[in-house]
Design an enzyme around this catalytic site. Sequence first.
Site, PDB file in Angstrom:
ATOM      1  N   ASP A   1       0.847  -1.187   0.000  1.00 34.07           N
ATOM      2  CA  ASP A   1       0.000   0.000   0.000  1.00 34.07           C
ATOM      3  C   ASP A   1       0.882   1.235   0.000  1.00 34.07           C
ATOM      4  O   ASP A   1       2.039   1.193   0.417  1.00 34.07           O
ATOM      5  CB  ASP A   1      -0.929   0.019   1.211  1.00 34.07           C
ATOM      6  CG  ASP A   1      -2.166   0.892   0.989  1.00 34.07           C
ATOM      7  OD1 ASP A   1      -2.385   1.361  -0.158  1.00 34.07           O
ATOM      8  OD2 ASP A   1      -2.909   1.115   1.953  1.00 34.07           O
ATOM      9  N   GLY A   2       0.318   2.326  -0.486  1.00 34.30           N
ATOM     10  CA  GLY A   2       0.981   3.616  -0.485  1.00 34.30           C
ATOM     11  C   GLY A   2       0.058   4.667   0.097  1.00 34.30           C
ATOM     12  O   GLY A   2      -1.163   4.491   0.122  1.00 34.30           O
TER      13      GLY A   2
ATOM     14  N   GLU B   1       2.544   3.797  -4.218  1.00 31.07           N
ATOM     15  CA  GLU B   1       2.032   2.453  -4.502  1.00 31.07           C
ATOM     16  C   GLU B   1       3.065   1.662  -5.309  1.00 31.07           C
ATOM     17  O   GLU B   1       3.328   0.487  -5.015  1.00 31.07           O
ATOM     18  CB  GLU B   1       0.711   2.533  -5.283  1.00 31.07           C
ATOM     19  CG  GLU B   1      -0.439   3.160  -4.521  1.00 31.07           C
ATOM     20  CD  GLU B   1      -1.144   2.231  -3.565  1.00 31.07           C
ATOM     21  OE1 GLU B   1      -0.756   1.053  -3.431  1.00 31.07           O
ATOM     22  OE2 GLU B   1      -2.115   2.693  -2.916  1.00 31.07           O
TER      23      GLU B   1
ATOM     24  N   ASP C   1      -4.062  -2.709  -3.551  1.00 36.82           N
ATOM     25  CA  ASP C   1      -5.373  -2.060  -3.672  1.00 36.82           C
ATOM     26  C   ASP C   1      -5.331  -0.968  -4.738  1.00 36.82           C
ATOM     27  O   ASP C   1      -6.276  -0.205  -4.881  1.00 36.82           O
ATOM     28  CB  ASP C   1      -5.868  -1.525  -2.326  1.00 36.82           C
ATOM     29  CG  ASP C   1      -4.988  -0.446  -1.738  1.00 36.82           C
ATOM     30  OD1 ASP C   1      -4.031   0.012  -2.394  1.00 36.82           O
ATOM     31  OD2 ASP C   1      -5.247  -0.040  -0.594  1.00 36.82           O
TER      32      ASP C   1
ATOM     33  N   HIS D   1      -9.284  -0.416   2.301  1.00 37.86           N
ATOM     34  CA  HIS D   1     -10.110   0.054   3.417  1.00 37.86           C
ATOM     35  C   HIS D   1     -11.420  -0.717   3.508  1.00 37.86           C
ATOM     36  O   HIS D   1     -12.472  -0.160   3.811  1.00 37.86           O
ATOM     37  CB  HIS D   1     -10.373   1.556   3.289  1.00 37.86           C
ATOM     38  CG  HIS D   1      -9.110   2.336   3.087  1.00 37.86           C
ATOM     39  ND1 HIS D   1      -8.193   2.551   4.096  1.00 37.86           N
ATOM     40  CD2 HIS D   1      -8.588   2.914   1.981  1.00 37.86           C
ATOM     41  CE1 HIS D   1      -7.183   3.248   3.615  1.00 37.86           C
ATOM     42  NE2 HIS D   1      -7.380   3.477   2.339  1.00 37.86           N
TER      43      HIS D   1
ATOM     44  N   ASP E   1      -1.524  -0.725   4.938  1.00 30.61           N
ATOM     45  CA  ASP E   1      -1.966   0.671   5.028  1.00 30.61           C
ATOM     46  C   ASP E   1      -1.370   1.346   6.258  1.00 30.61           C
ATOM     47  O   ASP E   1      -0.870   2.474   6.176  1.00 30.61           O
ATOM     48  CB  ASP E   1      -3.497   0.733   5.064  1.00 30.61           C
ATOM     49  CG  ASP E   1      -4.005   2.145   5.200  1.00 30.61           C
ATOM     50  OD1 ASP E   1      -3.815   2.949   4.263  1.00 30.61           O
ATOM     51  OD2 ASP E   1      -4.585   2.469   6.259  1.00 30.61           O
TER      52      ASP E   1
END
Length: 148
Positions: free
Chosen positions: A10-11, A49, A71, A125, A135
């Site tokens: 994740d970023g 990301e 994601d 999320h 995250d």
Amino acid sequence: MPAVVEIFTDGACRPNPGPGGWGVVLRYGAHERELSGGEAGVTTNNRMELTATIRALETLTRRSVVHLHTDSTYVRNGITRWMDGWKRRGWRTGSDQPVKNEDLWRELDAAAARHDVEWFWVRGHAGHPENERADKLAERGLEEARAS
């Protein structure tokens, strides 16, 4: 059948563009490792990301079968749908514009070529445990970048 390395990335970037962070959860059997980092200067969420994915793949010391979960539709579509065309057109888009983040796409291309990667998209999320961990790591990287 060789064991699979599961990677979740994740970023984060706030504001976007602005300082950013990235996070990774790697799992190989019973072994887990977390990675995170950030950039204090001006970056973008897409760059973070991509950076998470590159750093995760570069961490692996030998050729591996990898299930990489992101994601980011930007990352997944870029590597699975768009990259071959970009390379054929000399890193230009279908509308003859330069590919954004070409430097990172080239790094990702090289990092992914060293492994057998299957790409998975997960909704961000949405309660996916490893995505939520990635995250939090990205947020940690962002906060560390802001503090530096």
